[in-house]
Motif scaffolding. Structure first.
Motif, PDB file in Angstrom:
ATOM      1  N   GLY A   1       0.759  -1.256   0.095  1.00 32.45           N
ATOM      2  CA  GLY A   1       0.036   0.128  -0.009  1.00 32.45           C
ATOM      3  C   GLY A   1       0.831   1.252   0.083  1.00 32.45           C
TER       4      GLY A   1
ATOM      5  N   HIS B   1       1.851   1.756  -3.413  1.00 32.36           N
ATOM      6  CA  HIS B   1       0.696   2.225  -4.334  1.00 32.36           C
ATOM      7  C   HIS B   1       0.272   3.726  -4.242  1.00 32.36           C
TER       8      HIS B   1
ATOM      9  N   ASP C   1       0.775   6.624  -6.947  1.00 31.87           N
ATOM     10  CA  ASP C   1      -0.391   7.431  -7.442  1.00 31.87           C
ATOM     11  C   ASP C   1      -0.139   8.722  -7.179  1.00 31.87           C
TER      12      ASP C   1
ATOM     13  N   SER D   1      -6.115  -5.513  -0.609  1.00 25.49           N
ATOM     14  CA  SER D   1      -5.330  -5.201  -1.979  1.00 25.49           C
ATOM     15  C   SER D   1      -4.340  -4.150  -1.727  1.00 25.49           C
TER      16      SER D   1
ATOM     17  N   ARG E   1      -4.430  -1.191  -2.980  1.00 27.36           N
ATOM     18  CA  ARG E   1      -5.479   0.032  -3.136  1.00 27.36           C
ATOM     19  C   ARG E   1      -6.002   0.268  -1.695  1.00 27.36           C
ATOM     20  N   ASP E   2      -6.625  -0.737  -1.128  1.00 25.60           N
ATOM     21  CA  ASP E   2      -7.468  -0.752   0.179  1.00 25.60           C
ATOM     22  C   ASP E   2      -6.131  -0.665   1.259  1.00 25.60           C
TER      23      ASP E   2
ATOM     24  N   GLU F   1      -5.332   2.993   1.262  1.00 24.60           N
ATOM     25  CA  GLU F   1      -6.416   3.734   2.045  1.00 24.60           C
ATOM     26  C   GLU F   1      -6.454   3.376   3.464  1.00 24.60           C
TER      27      GLU F   1
END
Length: 415
Positions: free
Chosen positions: A71, A74, A78, A145, A147-148, A151
Protein backbone atom coordinates in the motif's frame (compact mmCIF):
# COMPACT_ATOMS: atom_id res chain seq x y z
CA UNK A 1 13.73 -29.32 7.39
CA UNK A 2 14.90 -25.73 6.86
CA UNK A 3 15.00 -24.86 10.57
CA UNK A 4 17.83 -27.42 11.01
CA UNK A 5 19.77 -26.22 7.97
CA UNK A 6 22.87 -24.29 9.20
CA UNK A 7 23.17 -22.42 5.91
CA UNK A 8 19.52 -21.26 6.12
CA UNK A 9 20.02 -20.14 9.72
CA UNK A 10 23.14 -18.18 8.80
CA UNK A 11 21.37 -16.47 5.89
CA UNK A 12 18.38 -15.62 8.11
CA UNK A 13 20.63 -14.06 10.74
CA UNK A 14 22.47 -12.09 8.06
CA UNK A 15 19.15 -10.84 6.62
CA UNK A 16 18.20 -9.56 10.07
CA UNK A 17 21.37 -7.42 10.14
CA UNK A 18 21.13 -3.72 9.35
CA UNK A 19 23.31 -2.28 6.61
CA UNK A 20 25.14 0.54 8.33
CA UNK A 21 25.63 4.06 7.01
CA UNK A 22 26.22 7.40 8.71
CA UNK A 23 23.47 9.84 9.60
CA UNK A 24 25.12 12.51 7.46
CA UNK A 25 25.15 10.33 4.32
CA UNK A 26 22.55 10.91 1.62
CA UNK A 27 21.18 8.54 -1.01
CA UNK A 28 20.35 9.58 -4.53
CA UNK A 29 18.81 7.91 -7.55
CA UNK A 30 17.22 8.98 -10.81
CA UNK A 31 14.86 6.76 -12.77
CA UNK A 32 12.85 6.87 -15.95
CA UNK A 33 9.05 6.93 -15.89
CA UNK A 34 8.92 3.15 -15.42
CA UNK A 35 11.19 3.23 -12.38
CA UNK A 36 14.31 1.97 -14.17
CA UNK A 37 17.49 3.26 -12.48
CA UNK A 38 19.37 5.69 -14.73
CA UNK A 39 21.77 7.07 -12.12
CA UNK A 40 22.69 6.89 -8.46
CA UNK A 41 25.29 8.10 -6.01
CA UNK A 42 28.14 6.29 -4.24
CA UNK A 43 26.25 5.92 -0.96
CA UNK A 44 23.30 4.24 -2.67
CA UNK A 45 25.58 1.88 -4.59
CA UNK A 46 27.68 1.02 -1.53
CA UNK A 47 24.82 0.35 0.90
CA UNK A 48 22.65 -1.46 -1.66
CA UNK A 49 25.77 -3.59 -2.36
CA UNK A 50 25.08 -3.95 -6.09
CA UNK A 51 27.89 -3.34 -8.59
CA UNK A 52 27.25 -0.31 -10.80
CA UNK A 53 26.73 -2.51 -13.86
CA UNK A 54 23.99 -4.48 -12.06
CA UNK A 55 22.29 -1.45 -10.55
CA UNK A 56 22.12 0.89 -13.56
CA UNK A 57 19.37 -0.22 -15.91
CA UNK A 58 17.65 -2.32 -13.22
CA UNK A 59 14.17 -1.56 -11.83
CA UNK A 60 14.27 0.38 -8.55
CA UNK A 61 12.23 -2.39 -6.91
CA UNK A 62 15.50 -4.35 -7.02
CA UNK A 63 16.05 -3.15 -3.44
CA UNK A 64 12.44 -3.54 -2.24
CA UNK A 65 12.20 -5.27 1.12
CA UNK A 66 9.45 -7.87 1.69
CA UNK A 67 8.60 -6.17 5.01
CA UNK A 68 7.28 -3.16 3.11
CA UNK A 69 3.47 -2.99 2.72
CA UNK A 70 2.41 -2.80 -0.94
CA UNK A 71 0.00 0.00 0.00
CA UNK A 72 2.91 2.39 0.64
CA UNK A 73 4.19 2.01 -2.92
CA UNK A 74 0.66 2.20 -4.32
CA UNK A 75 0.19 5.55 -2.59
CA UNK A 76 3.66 6.72 -3.62
CA UNK A 77 3.15 5.93 -7.31
CA UNK A 78 -0.35 7.43 -7.32
CA UNK A 79 1.05 10.69 -5.98
CA UNK A 80 4.16 11.05 -8.12
CA UNK A 81 2.27 10.10 -11.29
CA UNK A 82 -0.08 12.97 -10.40
CA UNK A 83 2.95 15.30 -10.24
CA UNK A 84 3.08 15.50 -6.41
CA UNK A 85 6.49 15.42 -4.67
CA UNK A 86 6.18 12.77 -1.98
CA UNK A 87 8.02 11.82 1.19
CA UNK A 88 7.78 8.32 2.66
CA UNK A 89 9.55 6.02 5.08
CA UNK A 90 10.93 3.02 3.17
CA UNK A 91 12.67 -0.17 4.29
CA UNK A 92 15.08 -1.47 1.65
CA UNK A 93 17.10 -4.66 1.20
CA UNK A 94 20.66 -4.82 -0.10
CA UNK A 95 22.00 -7.52 -2.39
CA UNK A 96 23.51 -9.26 0.64
CA UNK A 97 20.08 -9.38 2.29
CA UNK A 98 20.73 -6.73 4.90
CA UNK A 99 18.04 -4.15 5.51
CA UNK A 100 18.22 -0.37 5.82
CA UNK A 101 15.63 2.36 6.37
CA UNK A 102 15.44 5.74 4.61
CA UNK A 103 13.08 8.68 4.49
CA UNK A 104 12.73 9.08 0.73
CA UNK A 105 11.83 12.24 -1.18
CA UNK A 106 10.54 11.25 -4.62
CA UNK A 107 9.64 13.89 -7.18
CA UNK A 108 8.73 14.06 -10.87
CA UNK A 109 11.57 15.28 -13.07
CA UNK A 110 12.20 15.48 -16.82
CA UNK A 111 11.72 12.01 -18.24
CA UNK A 112 11.21 10.30 -14.90
CA UNK A 113 11.77 10.78 -11.18
CA UNK A 114 14.45 11.98 -8.78
CA UNK A 115 14.84 10.64 -5.25
CA UNK A 116 17.02 11.94 -2.43
CA UNK A 117 16.98 10.04 0.86
CA UNK A 118 18.10 10.59 4.44
CA UNK A 119 18.46 8.22 7.38
CA UNK A 120 15.45 8.43 9.72
CA UNK A 121 16.16 8.75 13.45
CA UNK A 122 13.15 10.42 15.09
CA UNK A 123 10.48 9.01 17.42
CA UNK A 124 8.01 9.39 14.56
CA UNK A 125 10.02 6.83 12.59
CA UNK A 126 9.41 4.23 15.32
CA UNK A 127 5.68 4.97 15.20
CA UNK A 128 5.53 4.61 11.42
CA UNK A 129 7.53 1.36 11.36
CA UNK A 130 4.99 -0.10 13.79
CA UNK A 131 2.16 1.14 11.58
CA UNK A 132 3.80 -0.54 8.56
CA UNK A 133 4.08 -3.84 10.42
CA UNK A 134 0.35 -3.76 11.16
CA UNK A 135 -0.45 -2.85 7.56
CA UNK A 136 1.71 -5.71 6.23
CA UNK A 137 -0.07 -8.16 8.56
CA UNK A 138 -3.43 -7.02 7.19
CA UNK A 139 -2.22 -7.43 3.62
CA UNK A 140 -1.05 -10.95 4.31
CA UNK A 141 -3.74 -12.20 6.70
CA UNK A 142 -6.79 -10.32 5.42
CA UNK A 143 -5.89 -10.19 1.73
CA UNK A 144 -5.90 -6.39 1.69
CA UNK A 145 -5.33 -5.15 -1.88
CA UNK A 146 -2.62 -2.50 -2.52
CA UNK A 147 -5.32 0.12 -3.12
CA UNK A 148 -7.20 -0.77 0.06
CA UNK A 149 -3.90 -0.89 1.93
CA UNK A 150 -3.11 2.63 0.73
CA UNK A 151 -6.51 3.78 1.99
CA UNK A 152 -5.82 2.09 5.33
CA UNK A 153 -2.48 3.93 5.47
CA UNK A 154 -4.22 7.27 4.89
CA UNK A 155 -6.75 6.42 7.61
CA UNK A 156 -3.91 5.61 10.01
CA UNK A 157 -2.24 8.93 9.17
CA UNK A 158 -5.48 10.77 9.95
CA UNK A 159 -5.80 8.80 13.19
CA UNK A 160 -2.40 10.23 14.16
CA UNK A 161 -3.92 13.73 13.93
CA UNK A 162 -2.88 14.69 10.38
CA UNK A 163 -5.53 16.14 8.08
CA UNK A 164 -3.95 14.60 4.97
CA UNK A 165 -0.87 12.80 3.70
CA UNK A 166 0.56 16.18 2.62
CA UNK A 167 0.47 17.48 6.20
CA UNK A 168 1.98 14.21 7.44
CA UNK A 169 4.90 14.21 4.99
CA UNK A 170 5.68 17.86 5.75
CA UNK A 171 5.79 17.12 9.48
CA UNK A 172 7.78 13.90 8.93
CA UNK A 173 10.47 15.54 6.77
CA UNK A 174 10.86 18.47 9.17
CA UNK A 175 10.97 16.11 12.16
CA UNK A 176 13.63 13.88 10.58
CA UNK A 177 15.67 16.88 9.47
CA UNK A 178 15.56 18.34 12.99
CA UNK A 179 16.48 15.04 14.64
CA UNK A 180 19.37 14.60 12.21
CA UNK A 181 20.60 18.16 12.75
CA UNK A 182 20.48 17.74 16.53
CA UNK A 183 22.34 14.42 16.45
CA UNK A 184 25.08 15.71 14.12
CA UNK A 185 25.32 19.21 15.59
CA UNK A 186 24.77 20.78 12.17
CA UNK A 187 21.94 23.13 13.13
CA UNK A 188 19.08 24.25 10.91
CA UNK A 189 19.19 27.02 8.33
CA UNK A 190 17.26 30.23 9.30
CA UNK A 191 14.96 29.71 6.33
CA UNK A 192 13.83 26.29 7.53
CA UNK A 193 13.63 27.54 11.12
CA UNK A 194 11.15 30.24 10.11
CA UNK A 195 8.98 27.62 8.42
CA UNK A 196 9.06 25.61 11.64
CA UNK A 197 7.91 28.68 13.59
CA UNK A 198 5.08 29.16 11.13
CA UNK A 199 3.98 25.52 11.23
CA UNK A 200 3.94 25.55 15.04
CA UNK A 201 1.99 28.79 15.03
CA UNK A 202 -0.65 27.44 12.63
CA UNK A 203 -0.88 24.23 14.69
CA UNK A 204 -1.69 26.35 17.74
CA UNK A 205 -4.22 28.35 15.72
CA UNK A 206 -5.85 24.98 15.02
CA UNK A 207 -6.09 24.31 18.76
CA UNK A 208 -7.61 27.75 19.38
CA UNK A 209 -10.16 27.38 16.57
CA UNK A 210 -11.19 23.94 17.84
CA UNK A 211 -11.73 25.38 21.33
CA UNK A 212 -13.63 28.30 19.81
CA UNK A 213 -15.97 25.90 18.03
CA UNK A 214 -16.62 24.06 21.31
CA UNK A 215 -17.44 27.37 23.01
CA UNK A 216 -20.07 28.08 20.36
CA UNK A 217 -21.63 24.67 20.95
CA UNK A 218 -21.93 25.44 24.66
CA UNK A 219 -23.69 28.79 24.25
CA UNK A 220 -26.13 27.51 21.60
CA UNK A 221 -28.34 26.34 24.49
CA UNK A 222 -28.72 29.89 25.81
CA UNK A 223 -31.60 31.06 23.51
CA UNK A 224 -33.64 27.96 24.33
CA UNK A 225 -33.14 28.51 28.07
CA UNK A 226 -34.21 32.14 27.63
CA UNK A 227 -37.41 31.06 25.82
CA UNK A 228 -38.24 28.65 28.64
CA UNK A 229 -37.87 31.44 31.21
CA UNK A 230 -39.95 33.82 29.05
CA UNK A 231 -42.79 31.29 28.78
CA UNK A 232 -42.97 31.02 32.58
CA UNK A 233 -43.14 34.78 32.97
CA UNK A 234 -46.00 35.06 30.45
CA UNK A 235 -46.62 38.79 29.68
CA UNK A 236 -43.63 39.87 31.75
CA UNK A 237 -41.37 37.69 29.64
CA UNK A 238 -41.76 39.63 26.41
CA UNK A 239 -38.39 41.37 26.75
CA UNK A 240 -36.61 38.10 27.50
CA UNK A 241 -38.24 36.50 24.46
CA UNK A 242 -37.06 39.39 22.24
CA UNK A 243 -33.52 39.06 23.62
CA UNK A 244 -33.66 35.34 22.84
CA UNK A 245 -34.61 35.99 19.20
CA UNK A 246 -31.80 38.55 18.83
CA UNK A 247 -29.34 36.18 20.41
CA UNK A 248 -30.36 33.33 18.09
CA UNK A 249 -29.71 35.53 15.06
CA UNK A 250 -26.25 36.43 16.33
CA UNK A 251 -25.44 32.78 16.95
CA UNK A 252 -26.54 31.92 13.42
CA UNK A 253 -24.15 34.54 12.03
CA UNK A 254 -21.34 33.25 14.25
CA UNK A 255 -22.01 29.68 13.12
CA UNK A 256 -21.74 30.81 9.49
CA UNK A 257 -18.41 32.43 10.36
CA UNK A 258 -17.16 29.16 11.87
CA UNK A 259 -18.13 27.18 8.74
CA UNK A 260 -16.48 29.72 6.45
CA UNK A 261 -13.26 30.40 8.31
CA UNK A 262 -12.38 27.53 10.66
CA UNK A 263 -14.46 24.48 9.73
CA UNK A 264 -13.71 21.93 6.99
CA UNK A 265 -10.90 21.35 4.50
CA UNK A 266 -11.78 24.36 2.30
CA UNK A 267 -11.94 27.04 5.03
CA UNK A 268 -9.51 29.96 5.31
CA UNK A 269 -7.66 28.31 8.21
CA UNK A 270 -7.22 25.02 6.30
CA UNK A 271 -5.98 26.81 3.18
CA UNK A 272 -3.44 28.79 5.20
CA UNK A 273 -2.32 25.66 7.09
CA UNK A 274 -1.91 23.67 3.86
CA UNK A 275 0.05 26.47 2.18
CA UNK A 276 2.40 26.74 5.17
CA UNK A 277 3.01 22.99 5.33
CA UNK A 278 3.49 22.79 1.56
CA UNK A 279 6.13 25.52 1.80
CA UNK A 280 7.76 23.79 4.75
CA UNK A 281 8.00 20.49 2.88
CA UNK A 282 9.47 22.17 -0.21
CA UNK A 283 11.89 24.20 1.91
CA UNK A 284 13.31 21.15 3.70
CA UNK A 285 13.39 19.19 0.43
CA UNK A 286 15.39 22.07 -1.06
CA UNK A 287 17.84 21.85 1.85
CA UNK A 288 18.29 18.11 1.31
CA UNK A 289 18.91 18.64 -2.41
CA UNK A 290 21.41 21.42 -1.70
CA UNK A 291 23.33 18.99 0.50
CA UNK A 292 23.12 16.36 -2.23
CA UNK A 293 24.70 18.74 -4.74
CA UNK A 294 27.59 19.36 -2.33
CA UNK A 295 28.07 15.59 -1.89
CA UNK A 296 28.28 15.09 -5.66
CA UNK A 297 30.77 17.94 -5.94
CA UNK A 298 32.98 16.56 -3.16
CA UNK A 299 32.98 12.97 -4.40
CA UNK A 300 32.89 13.50 -8.19
CA UNK A 301 36.23 11.71 -8.67
CA UNK A 302 34.91 8.52 -7.05
CA UNK A 303 32.38 7.72 -9.77
CA UNK A 304 33.07 5.24 -12.59
CA UNK A 305 32.81 6.20 -16.24
CA UNK A 306 29.23 4.91 -16.41
CA UNK A 307 28.08 7.57 -13.96
CA UNK A 308 28.61 11.27 -14.70
CA UNK A 309 28.41 13.09 -11.36
CA UNK A 310 28.37 16.51 -13.03
CA UNK A 311 25.29 15.62 -15.07
CA UNK A 312 23.50 14.51 -11.89
CA UNK A 313 24.57 17.69 -10.08
CA UNK A 314 22.95 19.70 -12.87
CA UNK A 315 19.78 17.57 -12.64
CA UNK A 316 19.48 18.12 -8.89
CA UNK A 317 20.31 21.83 -9.18
CA UNK A 318 17.54 22.37 -11.74
CA UNK A 319 15.12 20.43 -9.60
CA UNK A 320 16.12 22.39 -6.50
CA UNK A 321 15.43 25.68 -8.29
CA UNK A 322 11.96 24.38 -9.20
CA UNK A 323 11.35 23.61 -5.53
CA UNK A 324 12.52 27.12 -4.54
CA UNK A 325 10.11 28.69 -7.04
CA UNK A 326 7.26 26.57 -5.68
CA UNK A 327 8.23 27.57 -2.12
CA UNK A 328 7.84 31.23 -3.08
CA UNK A 329 4.43 30.47 -4.62
CA UNK A 330 3.32 28.80 -1.39
CA UNK A 331 4.37 31.88 0.58
CA UNK A 332 2.25 34.08 -1.69
CA UNK A 333 -0.73 31.86 -0.81
CA UNK A 334 0.11 32.04 2.90
CA UNK A 335 0.28 35.83 2.72
CA UNK A 336 -3.14 36.09 1.06
CA UNK A 337 -4.83 33.63 3.45
CA UNK A 338 -3.25 35.27 6.52
CA UNK A 339 -4.77 38.61 5.49
CA UNK A 340 -8.18 36.95 5.04
CA UNK A 341 -7.82 35.27 8.41
CA UNK A 342 -6.96 38.58 10.10
CA UNK A 343 -10.10 40.15 8.62
CA UNK A 344 -12.23 37.20 9.70
CA UNK A 345 -11.00 37.46 13.30
CA UNK A 346 -12.02 41.14 13.29
CA UNK A 347 -15.49 40.08 12.09
CA UNK A 348 -15.77 37.64 14.97
CA UNK A 349 -14.71 40.33 17.43
CA UNK A 350 -17.66 42.42 16.22
CA UNK A 351 -19.98 39.48 16.89
CA UNK A 352 -18.55 39.19 20.39
CA UNK A 353 -19.31 42.87 20.94
CA UNK A 354 -22.91 42.02 20.11
CA UNK A 355 -22.80 39.32 22.78
CA UNK A 356 -21.84 42.02 25.29
CA UNK A 357 -25.01 43.94 24.47
CA UNK A 358 -27.12 40.81 24.96
CA UNK A 359 -25.44 40.13 28.28
CA UNK A 360 -26.11 43.66 29.48
CA UNK A 361 -29.79 43.42 28.50
CA UNK A 362 -30.06 40.15 30.43
CA UNK A 363 -28.53 41.84 33.47
CA UNK A 364 -31.02 44.71 33.27
CA UNK A 365 -33.99 42.35 32.93
CA UNK A 366 -32.84 40.09 35.77
CA UNK A 367 -32.61 43.13 38.06
CA UNK A 368 -36.26 44.07 37.37
CA UNK A 369 -37.63 40.58 38.02
CA UNK A 370 -38.20 38.71 41.19
CA UNK A 371 -39.36 35.46 39.58
CA UNK A 372 -36.72 33.56 37.56
CA UNK A 373 -34.13 36.15 38.55
CA UNK A 374 -31.58 33.54 39.62
CA UNK A 375 -32.03 31.62 36.39
CA UNK A 376 -31.36 34.74 34.33
CA UNK A 377 -28.34 35.54 36.48
CA UNK A 378 -27.08 32.02 35.75
CA UNK A 379 -27.40 32.68 32.02
CA UNK A 380 -25.53 35.97 32.42
CA UNK A 381 -22.71 34.18 34.25
CA UNK A 382 -22.56 31.58 31.47
CA UNK A 383 -22.37 34.33 28.86
CA UNK A 384 -19.65 36.10 30.85
CA UNK A 385 -17.49 32.96 30.98
CA UNK A 386 -18.03 32.10 27.30
CA UNK A 387 -17.37 35.62 26.09
CA UNK A 388 -14.18 35.87 28.12
CA UNK A 389 -12.96 32.56 26.69
CA UNK A 390 -13.82 33.57 23.12
CA UNK A 391 -12.08 36.94 23.50
CA UNK A 392 -8.93 35.26 24.85
CA UNK A 393 -8.85 32.78 21.99
CA UNK A 394 -9.37 35.48 19.39
CA UNK A 395 -6.52 37.49 20.94
CA UNK A 396 -4.21 34.46 20.77
CA UNK A 397 -5.25 33.77 17.18
CA UNK A 398 -4.41 37.38 16.29
CA UNK A 399 -0.95 37.04 17.88
CA UNK A 400 -0.26 33.74 16.12
CA UNK A 401 -1.41 35.13 12.78
CA UNK A 402 0.99 38.04 13.29
CA UNK A 403 3.83 35.52 13.79
CA UNK A 404 2.86 33.85 10.51
CA UNK A 405 2.66 37.14 8.63
CA UNK A 406 6.03 38.33 9.97
CA UNK A 407 7.77 35.08 9.05
CA UNK A 408 6.12 35.05 5.62
CA UNK A 409 7.47 38.53 4.89
CA UNK A 410 10.95 37.57 6.10
CA UNK A 411 10.96 34.36 4.04
CA UNK A 412 9.89 36.15 0.88
CA UNK A 413 12.77 38.59 1.39
CA UNK A 414 15.20 35.67 1.89
CA UNK A 415 14.03 33.84 -1.22
Amino acid sequence: MTEHNPRFAAESNFAATEAQFHLTELFYSRTDERGIIKAGNCVFQRVAAYPWEEMLGAPHKLIRHPDMPKGVFHLLWDRIKAGKPTGAYVKNRSKSGRYYWVFALVSPADGGYISTRIKPSSELFATVSGLYADLLRREMDDGLSPRDSAEALLAAVRAQGFSSYDTFQSHALATEFEARATATGQGIDPLQRRFLEMSRAIAQVGVETADLTESFKVIRTVPMNMRIIASRLENAGGAISAISVNYSQMLEEMSTWVKTFVDGDACVFARMRDAILCGQFLSFATAVEHEMIECFDTNAALYPDCMDAKVEMAEVAAHRQKFRDETVASLVRVEAEAKRFARSVLDMKRYVTGLSSTRMMCKIESASLSESRKELEGIVEQLDACQKGIEQRLARMTELNAVIQTNTAMLRAML
